[in-house]
Design a protein around this motif. Sequence first.
Motif, PDB file in Angstrom:
ATOM      1  N   ARG A  56     -12.129  32.368 -23.984  1.00 38.12           N
ATOM      2  CA  ARG A  56     -11.890  31.288 -23.022  1.00 38.12           C
ATOM      3  C   ARG A  56     -10.621  31.510 -22.208  1.00 38.12           C
ATOM      4  O   ARG A  56     -10.501  31.017 -21.081  1.00 38.12           O
ATOM      5  N   ALA A  57      -9.672  32.259 -22.809  1.00 40.10           N
ATOM      6  CA  ALA A  57      -8.432  32.564 -22.083  1.00 40.10           C
ATOM      7  C   ALA A  57      -8.605  33.739 -21.127  1.00 40.10           C
ATOM      8  O   ALA A  57      -7.660  34.125 -20.436  1.00 40.10           O
ATOM      9  N   GLY A  58      -9.814  34.331 -21.113  1.00 43.94           N
ATOM     10  CA  GLY A  58     -10.093  35.418 -20.182  1.00 43.94           C
ATOM     11  C   GLY A  58      -9.764  36.793 -20.700  1.00 43.94           C
ATOM     12  O   GLY A  58      -9.694  37.751 -19.917  1.00 43.94           O
ATOM     13  N   ASN A  59      -9.569  36.941 -22.018  1.00 44.64           N
ATOM     14  CA  ASN A  59      -9.258  38.257 -22.582  1.00 44.64           C
ATOM     15  C   ASN A  59     -10.477  39.170 -22.471  1.00 44.64           C
ATOM     16  O   ASN A  59     -11.545  38.875 -23.013  1.00 44.64           O
ATOM     17  N   LEU A  60     -10.329  40.293 -21.783  1.00 44.23           N
ATOM     18  CA  LEU A  60     -11.461  41.175 -21.510  1.00 44.23           C
ATOM     19  C   LEU A  60     -11.992  41.844 -22.769  1.00 44.23           C
ATOM     20  O   LEU A  60     -13.199  42.005 -22.945  1.00 44.23           O
ATOM     21  N   ALA A  61     -11.091  42.260 -23.664  1.00 42.77           N
ATOM     22  CA  ALA A  61     -11.530  42.929 -24.893  1.00 42.77           C
ATOM     23  C   ALA A  61     -12.361  41.981 -25.744  1.00 42.77           C
ATOM     24  O   ALA A  61     -13.406  42.373 -26.294  1.00 42.77           O
ATOM     25  N   ALA A  62     -11.932  40.730 -25.853  1.00 38.83           N
ATOM     26  CA  ALA A  62     -12.679  39.741 -26.639  1.00 38.83           C
ATOM     27  C   ALA A  62     -14.026  39.448 -25.987  1.00 38.83           C
ATOM     28  O   ALA A  62     -15.051  39.338 -26.675  1.00 38.83           O
ATOM     29  N   SER A  63     -14.046  39.330 -24.679  1.00 37.21           N
ATOM     30  CA  SER A  63     -15.311  39.062 -23.977  1.00 37.21           C
ATOM     31  C   SER A  63     -16.298  40.205 -24.171  1.00 37.21           C
ATOM     32  O   SER A  63     -17.493  39.981 -24.413  1.00 37.21           O
ATOM     33  N   ARG A  64     -15.803  41.449 -24.075  1.00 39.01           N
ATOM     34  CA  ARG A  64     -16.678  42.604 -24.286  1.00 39.01           C
ATOM     35  C   ARG A  64     -17.210  42.631 -25.721  1.00 39.01           C
ATOM     36  O   ARG A  64     -18.381  42.928 -25.954  1.00 39.01           O
ATOM     37  N   ALA A  65     -16.332  42.317 -26.684  1.00 40.98           N
ATOM     38  CA  ALA A  65     -16.738  42.350 -28.088  1.00 40.98           C
ATOM     39  C   ALA A  65     -17.803  41.296 -28.383  1.00 40.98           C
ATOM     40  O   ALA A  65     -18.764  41.556 -29.121  1.00 40.98           O
ATOM     41  N   VAL A  66     -17.652  40.122 -27.802  1.00 44.14           N
ATOM     42  CA  VAL A  66     -18.635  39.055 -28.021  1.00 44.14           C
ATOM     43  C   VAL A  66     -19.968  39.412 -27.379  1.00 44.14           C
ATOM     44  O   VAL A  66     -21.036  39.203 -27.968  1.00 44.14           O
ATOM     45  N   ARG A  67     -19.924  39.989 -26.178  1.00 43.80           N
ATOM     46  CA  ARG A  67     -21.176  40.388 -25.531  1.00 43.80           C
ATOM     47  C   ARG A  67     -21.879  41.490 -26.331  1.00 43.80           C
ATOM     48  O   ARG A  67     -23.097  41.477 -26.482  1.00 43.80           O
ATOM     49  N   GLU A  68     -21.093  42.438 -26.869  1.00 44.68           N
ATOM     50  CA  GLU A  68     -21.687  43.501 -27.670  1.00 44.68           C
ATOM     51  C   GLU A  68     -22.294  42.926 -28.958  1.00 44.68           C
ATOM     52  O   GLU A  68     -23.364  43.360 -29.400  1.00 44.68           O
ATOM     53  N   ALA A  69     -21.625  41.930 -29.546  1.00 43.43           N
ATOM     54  CA  ALA A  69     -22.187  41.260 -30.714  1.00 43.43           C
ATOM     55  C   ALA A  69     -23.510  40.592 -30.341  1.00 43.43           C
ATOM     56  O   ALA A  69     -24.480  40.624 -31.113  1.00 43.43           O
ATOM     57  N   GLY A  70     -23.574  40.016 -29.154  1.00 41.44           N
ATOM     58  CA  GLY A  70     -24.824  39.423 -28.678  1.00 41.44           C
ATOM     59  C   GLY A  70     -25.935  40.455 -28.581  1.00 41.44           C
ATOM     60  O   GLY A  70     -27.092  40.172 -28.942  1.00 41.44           O
ATOM     61  N   ARG A  71     -25.609  41.655 -28.139  1.00 38.59           N
ATOM     62  CA  ARG A  71     -26.625  42.717 -28.061  1.00 38.59           C
ATOM     63  C   ARG A  71     -27.127  43.087 -29.456  1.00 38.59           C
ATOM     64  O   ARG A  71     -28.325  43.311 -29.653  1.00 38.59           O
ATOM     65  N   ASP A  72     -26.215  43.175 -30.418  1.00 35.34           N
ATOM     66  CA  ASP A  72     -26.624  43.485 -31.797  1.00 35.34           C
ATOM     67  C   ASP A  72     -27.521  42.387 -32.357  1.00 35.34           C
ATOM     68  O   ASP A  72     -28.540  42.665 -33.007  1.00 35.34           O
TER      69      ASP A  72
ATOM     70  N   ILE B  47     -35.316  29.733 -28.543  1.00 33.33           N
ATOM     71  CA  ILE B  47     -34.266  30.148 -29.459  1.00 33.33           C
ATOM     72  C   ILE B  47     -33.010  29.379 -29.073  1.00 33.33           C
ATOM     73  O   ILE B  47     -32.567  29.425 -27.923  1.00 33.33           O
ATOM     74  N   VAL B  48     -32.448  28.641 -30.032  1.00 34.54           N
ATOM     75  CA  VAL B  48     -31.215  27.879 -29.806  1.00 34.54           C
ATOM     76  C   VAL B  48     -30.097  28.555 -30.585  1.00 34.54           C
ATOM     77  O   VAL B  48     -30.224  28.797 -31.786  1.00 34.54           O
ATOM     78  N   VAL B  49     -29.008  28.874 -29.911  1.00 34.15           N
ATOM     79  CA  VAL B  49     -27.884  29.572 -30.535  1.00 34.15           C
ATOM     80  C   VAL B  49     -26.739  28.584 -30.707  1.00 34.15           C
ATOM     81  O   VAL B  49     -26.292  27.947 -29.749  1.00 34.15           O
ATOM     82  N   GLY B  50     -26.277  28.439 -31.960  1.00 33.38           N
ATOM     83  CA  GLY B  50     -25.174  27.545 -32.270  1.00 33.38           C
ATOM     84  C   GLY B  50     -24.143  28.243 -33.129  1.00 33.38           C
ATOM     85  O   GLY B  50     -24.159  29.463 -33.281  1.00 33.38           O
ATOM     86  N   GLY B  51     -23.249  27.466 -33.727  1.00 33.43           N
ATOM     87  CA  GLY B  51     -22.158  28.036 -34.497  1.00 33.43           C
ATOM     88  C   GLY B  51     -20.927  28.241 -33.636  1.00 33.43           C
ATOM     89  O   GLY B  51     -20.980  28.170 -32.402  1.00 33.43           O
ATOM     90  N   VAL B  52     -19.803  28.516 -34.274  1.00 37.99           N
ATOM     91  CA  VAL B  52     -18.520  28.604 -33.574  1.00 37.99           C
ATOM     92  C   VAL B  52     -18.547  29.649 -32.469  1.00 37.99           C
ATOM     93  O   VAL B  52     -18.067  29.410 -31.351  1.00 37.99           O
ATOM     94  N   VAL B  53     -19.116  30.822 -32.732  1.00 38.49           N
ATOM     95  CA  VAL B  53     -19.059  31.912 -31.752  1.00 38.49           C
ATOM     96  C   VAL B  53     -19.866  31.563 -30.498  1.00 38.49           C
ATOM     97  O   VAL B  53     -19.547  32.031 -29.401  1.00 38.49           O
ATOM     98  N   ALA B  54     -20.883  30.726 -30.646  1.00 35.28           N
ATOM     99  CA  ALA B  54     -21.666  30.304 -29.476  1.00 35.28           C
ATOM    100  C   ALA B  54     -20.822  29.525 -28.474  1.00 35.28           C
ATOM    101  O   ALA B  54     -21.177  29.434 -27.291  1.00 35.28           O
ATOM    102  N   GLU B  55     -19.677  29.001 -28.934  1.00 34.55           N
ATOM    103  CA  GLU B  55     -18.792  28.263 -28.033  1.00 34.55           C
ATOM    104  C   GLU B  55     -18.060  29.194 -27.070  1.00 34.55           C
ATOM    105  O   GLU B  55     -17.355  28.727 -26.171  1.00 34.55           O
ATOM    106  N   ALA B  56     -18.235  30.492 -27.261  1.00 37.49           N
ATOM    107  CA  ALA B  56     -17.637  31.455 -26.324  1.00 37.49           C
ATOM    108  C   ALA B  56     -18.341  31.445 -24.970  1.00 37.49           C
ATOM    109  O   ALA B  56     -17.897  32.111 -24.029  1.00 37.49           O
ATOM    110  N   GLY B  57     -19.455  30.743 -24.893  1.00 35.16           N
ATOM    111  CA  GLY B  57     -20.136  30.593 -23.609  1.00 35.16           C
ATOM    112  C   GLY B  57     -21.172  31.666 -23.341  1.00 35.16           C
ATOM    113  O   GLY B  57     -21.833  32.155 -24.270  1.00 35.16           O
ATOM    114  N   GLU B  58     -21.291  32.061 -22.095  1.00 34.70           N
ATOM    115  CA  GLU B  58     -22.390  32.922 -21.676  1.00 34.70           C
ATOM    116  C   GLU B  58     -22.274  34.362 -22.155  1.00 34.70           C
ATOM    117  O   GLU B  58     -23.249  35.098 -22.125  1.00 34.70           O
ATOM    118  N   HIS B  59     -21.111  34.794 -22.611  1.00 31.78           N
ATOM    119  CA  HIS B  59     -20.960  36.189 -23.035  1.00 31.78           C
ATOM    120  C   HIS B  59     -21.898  36.516 -24.193  1.00 31.78           C
ATOM    121  O   HIS B  59     -22.593  37.538 -24.186  1.00 31.78           O
TER     122      HIS B  59
END
Length: 398
Positions: A297-313, A330-342
């Motif tokens: 949410r703070a715009g950290n690029l490394a974190a955004s990339r890591a979350v998107r890669e986790a989404g691919r897995d 498919i409904v995605v919830g849990g804390v990590v889902a709060e990262a938004g569209e990544h």
Amino acid sequence: MTDRMTEELTRGVPRPTGAGELFQLLRDGRPRTRADLAAVTGQARSTVAARVDLLLSSGLVAPAGEAASTGGRPPVTFAFNPRARAVLAVDLGATHARLAVTDLAGQVLVEHHQPLAIAEGPDVVLDRVARVGTELVREAGREPTDLVSVGVGLPGPVDHGTGRPTNPPIMPGWDDADVPGHLGRLLGVPVLVDNDVNVMALGEHASTYPEVDHLLFIKVATGIGAGIISDGQIRRGAQGAAGDLGHIAVPGGRDLPCRCGNTGCLEAVASGSAIATALRSEGLEVASSSEVVALVRAGNLAASRAVREAGRDIGGVLAACVSLLNPSLIVVGGVVAEAGEHLLAGIREVVYRRSLPLATQHLRIVTTRTKGRAGVLGASAMAAEHVLSSAAIDASLG
């Protein structure tokens, strides 16, 4: 009512044989007259009237005004009265407890959220739940006798038939604990218990998508799990282990050790804890799933990339689930889902690419809309169903 209207109302509807089954027709909240119910059921008006009177005496059905008159005195209508009783809904996580008192339709009357470590053990946690639950019933303006059941979601495997946890990895001291017995003695009502992700799937289905018969709820947090709704019903499997998504091997994934003893599991690769570990190896100070979300949410690029890669897995594993179960949502919830569209973008990218077009033709992949309430809403639905089923109504009416 015309013959055509009667035919449309009765087409495909099972003919109720008792007050409990008649009550099921009223659970949608629509007001109906005795004549409407007689037309739908095909039963004599005298039989319907006697059963409506029984339901009225229980308080579960109440007068709902008058129907339009076609001449003469307007007929009285009746409808489900969900505020006649209350249930206590309990969502327990690794480090939190969320409790709510709801009516029988899942409307939250009052709720409470607090830190509570599940590792403190069943005696401490369940005693606290009972104390807070009793206070909430009073705060909701209800009498203790208004409480008719309790629903509980636990963050680990549960034998739904007994309500006892089964070797839960993050719940020391809880294995085979008699959760229904313990809470039942303290609160004096039946207690229903299930795995937290199953309960969240029930909550999402009941509160947001009741019209969807085939739904997968995916929780991405410290661990990863799934709740399966098929033909409108939760599917638990033979031993209650259905939906253990986090311990499926990621196709082509990294050979990372998992707490289950295997390597390359989805949880070890793509959970909030796994993302935090990967980011620490890049020099970032991050200790939890919540801190991962904060970085995104703070715009950290490394974190955004890591979350998107986790989404691919996650998408790689979900693609197989889509081909096997053919959900429409498919409904995605849990804390990590709060990262938004990544996270969602990574999941969609792989699911739509790797699943067959027929399976994804009408498939939607969305984030939860219950804002952290899926657990208590599902626990409420589970507890309410226990007292509102046809058999339960017939038993209560004697």
